[in-house]
Design a protein around this motif. Structure first.
Motif, mmCIF file in Angstrom:
data_model
loop_
_atom_site.group_PDB
_atom_site.id
_atom_site.type_symbol
_atom_site.label_atom_id
_atom_site.label_comp_id
_atom_site.label_asym_id
_atom_site.label_seq_id
_atom_site.Cartn_x
_atom_site.Cartn_y
_atom_site.Cartn_z
ATOM 1 N N LEU A 170 0.810 -1.169 0.531
ATOM 2 C CA LEU A 170 0.261 -0.196 -0.122
ATOM 3 C C LEU A 170 1.124 1.128 -0.306
ATOM 4 O O LEU A 170 0.697 2.059 -0.815
ATOM 5 C CB LEU A 170 -0.323 0.028 1.313
ATOM 6 N N PHE A 171 2.143 1.054 1.061
ATOM 7 C CA PHE A 171 2.847 2.130 1.073
ATOM 8 C C PHE A 171 3.597 2.829 -0.292
ATOM 9 O O PHE A 171 3.652 3.323 -0.719
ATOM 10 C CB PHE A 171 3.622 2.262 1.900
ATOM 11 N N PHE A 172 3.600 1.963 -1.178
ATOM 12 C CA PHE A 172 5.022 1.981 -2.428
ATOM 13 C C PHE A 172 3.975 2.098 -3.344
ATOM 14 O O PHE A 172 4.362 2.576 -4.581
ATOM 15 C CB PHE A 172 6.220 0.621 -3.116
ATOM 16 N N ASN A 173 2.351 1.778 -3.308
ATOM 17 C CA ASN A 173 1.172 2.069 -4.873
ATOM 18 C C ASN A 173 0.330 2.566 -4.365
ATOM 19 O O ASN A 173 0.085 3.595 -5.679
ATOM 20 C CB ASN A 173 1.054 1.006 -5.247
ATOM 21 N N LEU A 174 0.245 3.763 -3.055
ATOM 22 C CA LEU A 174 -1.391 4.563 -2.984
ATOM 23 C C LEU A 174 -0.761 5.862 -3.959
ATOM 24 O O LEU A 174 -1.709 5.966 -4.717
ATOM 25 C CB LEU A 174 -1.223 4.750 -1.955
ATOM 26 N N ARG A 175 0.682 6.244 -4.412
ATOM 27 C CA ARG A 175 1.236 7.164 -4.731
ATOM 28 C C ARG A 175 0.148 7.610 -6.329
ATOM 29 O O ARG A 175 -0.282 7.954 -6.691
ATOM 30 C CB ARG A 175 2.688 8.035 -4.372
ATOM 31 N N SER A 176 0.913 6.636 -6.595
ATOM 32 C CA SER A 176 0.340 6.230 -8.193
ATOM 33 C C SER A 176 -0.565 5.655 -8.647
ATOM 34 O O SER A 176 -1.379 6.742 -9.300
ATOM 35 C CB SER A 176 1.459 5.085 -8.622
ATOM 36 N N MET A 177 -1.552 5.130 -7.620
ATOM 37 C CA MET A 177 -2.779 4.949 -7.758
ATOM 38 C C MET A 177 -3.881 6.079 -7.590
ATOM 39 O O MET A 177 -4.757 5.821 -8.483
ATOM 40 C CB MET A 177 -2.882 3.896 -6.641
ATOM 41 N N LYS A 178 -3.343 6.965 -6.176
ATOM 42 C CA LYS A 178 -4.217 8.030 -6.629
ATOM 43 C C LYS A 178 -3.771 9.015 -8.051
ATOM 44 O O LYS A 178 -4.729 9.763 -7.732
ATOM 45 C CB LYS A 178 -3.675 8.519 -5.578
ATOM 46 N N HIS A 179 -2.706 8.707 -8.747
ATOM 47 C CA HIS A 179 -2.958 10.307 -9.223
ATOM 48 C C HIS A 179 -3.986 9.847 -10.510
ATOM 49 O O HIS A 179 -4.684 10.124 -11.307
ATOM 50 C CB HIS A 179 -1.461 9.978 -9.558
ATOM 51 N N ASP A 180 -3.700 7.821 -10.650
ATOM 52 C CA ASP A 180 -4.880 7.724 -11.846
ATOM 53 C C ASP A 180 -5.402 7.384 -11.218
ATOM 54 O O ASP A 180 -6.398 8.170 -12.372
ATOM 55 C CB ASP A 180 -3.837 5.544 -12.039
ATOM 56 N N ASP B 288 -8.312 -3.487 -4.342
ATOM 57 C CA ASP B 288 -6.701 -3.999 -5.189
ATOM 58 C C ASP B 288 -5.433 -4.631 -4.133
ATOM 59 O O ASP B 288 -4.977 -5.403 -5.105
ATOM 60 C CB ASP B 288 -6.787 -2.882 -6.219
ATOM 61 N N LEU B 289 -4.939 -3.847 -3.068
ATOM 62 C CA LEU B 289 -4.009 -4.591 -2.515
ATOM 63 C C LEU B 289 -3.895 -4.865 -1.406
ATOM 64 O O LEU B 289 -3.236 -4.901 -0.759
ATOM 65 C CB LEU B 289 -3.646 -3.262 -2.766
ATOM 66 N N GLY B 290 -5.772 -5.481 -1.056
ATOM 67 C CA GLY B 290 -5.715 -6.301 -0.161
ATOM 68 C C GLY B 290 -5.200 -5.771 1.381
ATOM 69 O O GLY B 290 -4.718 -7.275 1.643
ATOM 70 N N VAL B 291 -6.008 -4.481 1.610
ATOM 71 C CA VAL B 291 -5.669 -4.198 2.944
ATOM 72 C C VAL B 291 -6.849 -3.138 3.388
ATOM 73 O O VAL B 291 -8.287 -3.662 2.388
ATOM 74 C CB VAL B 291 -4.525 -2.904 2.889
ATOM 75 N N LYS B 292 -7.203 -2.835 4.192
ATOM 76 C CA LYS B 292 -8.546 -2.850 4.912
ATOM 77 C C LYS B 292 -8.657 -1.469 4.188
ATOM 78 O O LYS B 292 -7.625 -0.498 4.349
ATOM 79 C CB LYS B 292 -8.736 -2.724 6.667
ATOM 80 N N PRO B 293 -10.193 0.037 4.469
ATOM 81 C CA PRO B 293 -10.453 1.031 4.135
ATOM 82 C C PRO B 293 -9.831 1.887 5.065
ATOM 83 O O PRO B 293 -9.220 2.672 4.393
ATOM 84 C CB PRO B 293 -11.605 0.536 3.351
ATOM 85 N N ASP B 294 -9.903 0.999 6.435
ATOM 86 C CA ASP B 294 -9.267 1.817 7.335
ATOM 87 C C ASP B 294 -7.531 2.444 7.054
ATOM 88 O O ASP B 294 -7.869 3.570 7.041
ATOM 89 C CB ASP B 294 -10.114 1.913 8.109
#
Length: 303
Positions: free
Chosen positions: A138-148, A171-177
């Motif tokens: 999540l940490f390493f993908n959130l930035r690019s996913m937010k941009h897309d 998509d990343l297998g984590v909780k919404p929180d």
């Protein structure tokens, strides 16, 4: 005829302190053909040839520079990212098996990224959040996913909507929180603890560092407090017991008597003179003699 001396390619490589010169230098490092790479890899595994390992590393330094650029958005110096990536490259070279018919560049990417990831997680401000494998992803993908997601949205926003949060979480297998908390932390600004050199005295006085320290936790203060406690609870009563009754009364009334306000002492020489039926000067003399005996007694006990 004088024999030519082979140049050491490592000696010509600038340090990371001069980042631009280093990047330019690694871009001119010669690339290896598949045959050369395989031969060097076999030599390294068979004999542990350090020169063979060096050639494999040098030919792939540009790969580390390229990968490091992908992580500049985390606010860490590129030189540090390259240095950590080089550690990953060296680990990859050490474990490289040319018999698997896989080029070193493909194998090394994993090790380079792994070292850079670990470095970022150790040094970035939300390291305590990214503790599991899914959270790191999540940490390493959130930035690019937010941009897309923002690019696809009709009304782009810096904050993910509830539907977008749910999408990222699935998509990343984590909780919404966890997505919301990661987004909040990544969007937070760092606050400098110390004032900068350009700040005024008034601004510098309001720097957070001035309000974080607790003088009571300072080591020398704690040591002094323990010594005072030891002196008051153990050594001083024993030393007072060596004085005669009148001397004890004077010392206690003048210096050790605690009032309702929490303060100690307070009796005057004249008050004690009237109580004991002697002159104020005599009270002062007895007090001075008592202090000499107390100092000697305390020194003996401390020794």
């Amino acid at each position: 005829m004088q024999r030519a001396v082979a140049r050491d390619p490592w000696a010509a490589l600038p340090s990371l302190g001069n980042l631009q010169a280093y990047i330019q230098a690694v871009q001119h490092m010669p690339l290896l053909s598949p045959e050369e790479e395989r031969s060097l890899g076999q030599d390294l595994r068979a004999t542990g040839n350090v020169q063979a390992a060096g050639k494999l590393v040098l030919s792939h330094l540009r790969l580390v520079v390229s990968i490091s650029r992908q992580y500049l958005g985390y606010g860490l110096p590129q030189g540090d990212l390259i240095q950590e990536g080089n550690v990953g490259l060296m680990k990859a070279v050490k474990r490289f098996d040319p018999e698997r018919q896989v080029r070193l560049v493909t194998y090394a990417i994993h090790w380079i990224k792994a070292e850079i990831h670990d470095f970022i997680l150790r040094n970035w401000r939300i390291v305590k959040l990214a503790t599991t494998k899914a959270q790191r992803k999540l940490f390493f993908n959130l930035r690019s996913m937010k941009h897309d997601l923002a690019a696809d949205a009709e009304a782009p926003s810096s904050t993910l909507t509830s539907e977008q949060v749910d999408f990222v979480a699935r998509d990343l297998g984590v909780k919404p929180d966890e997505v919301r908390e990661m987004q909040m932390r990544m969007g937070g600004a760092d606050v400098a603890l110390e004032a900068s050199a350009d700040d005024s005295e008034e601004t510098a006085a309001r720097a957070p560092l001035h309000f974080l320290g607790d003088a009571r936790s300072e080591p020398t203060r704690q040591l002094e407090a323990r010594q005072r406690e030891h002196l008051g609870s153990d050594l001083l009563p024993a030393a007072l017991s060596r004085l005669d009754e009148r001397s004890q009364r004077i010392v206690q009334a003048r210096w050790l008597q605690e009032h309702d306000s929490g303060e100690t002492g307070g009796a005057t020489l004249h008050e004690l003179a009237a109580e004991l039926g002697i002159s104020a000067e005599r009270v002062r003399q007895i007090e001075a003699a008592a202090f000499k005996k107390l100092r000697l007694a305390l020194a003996d006990q401390a020794a």
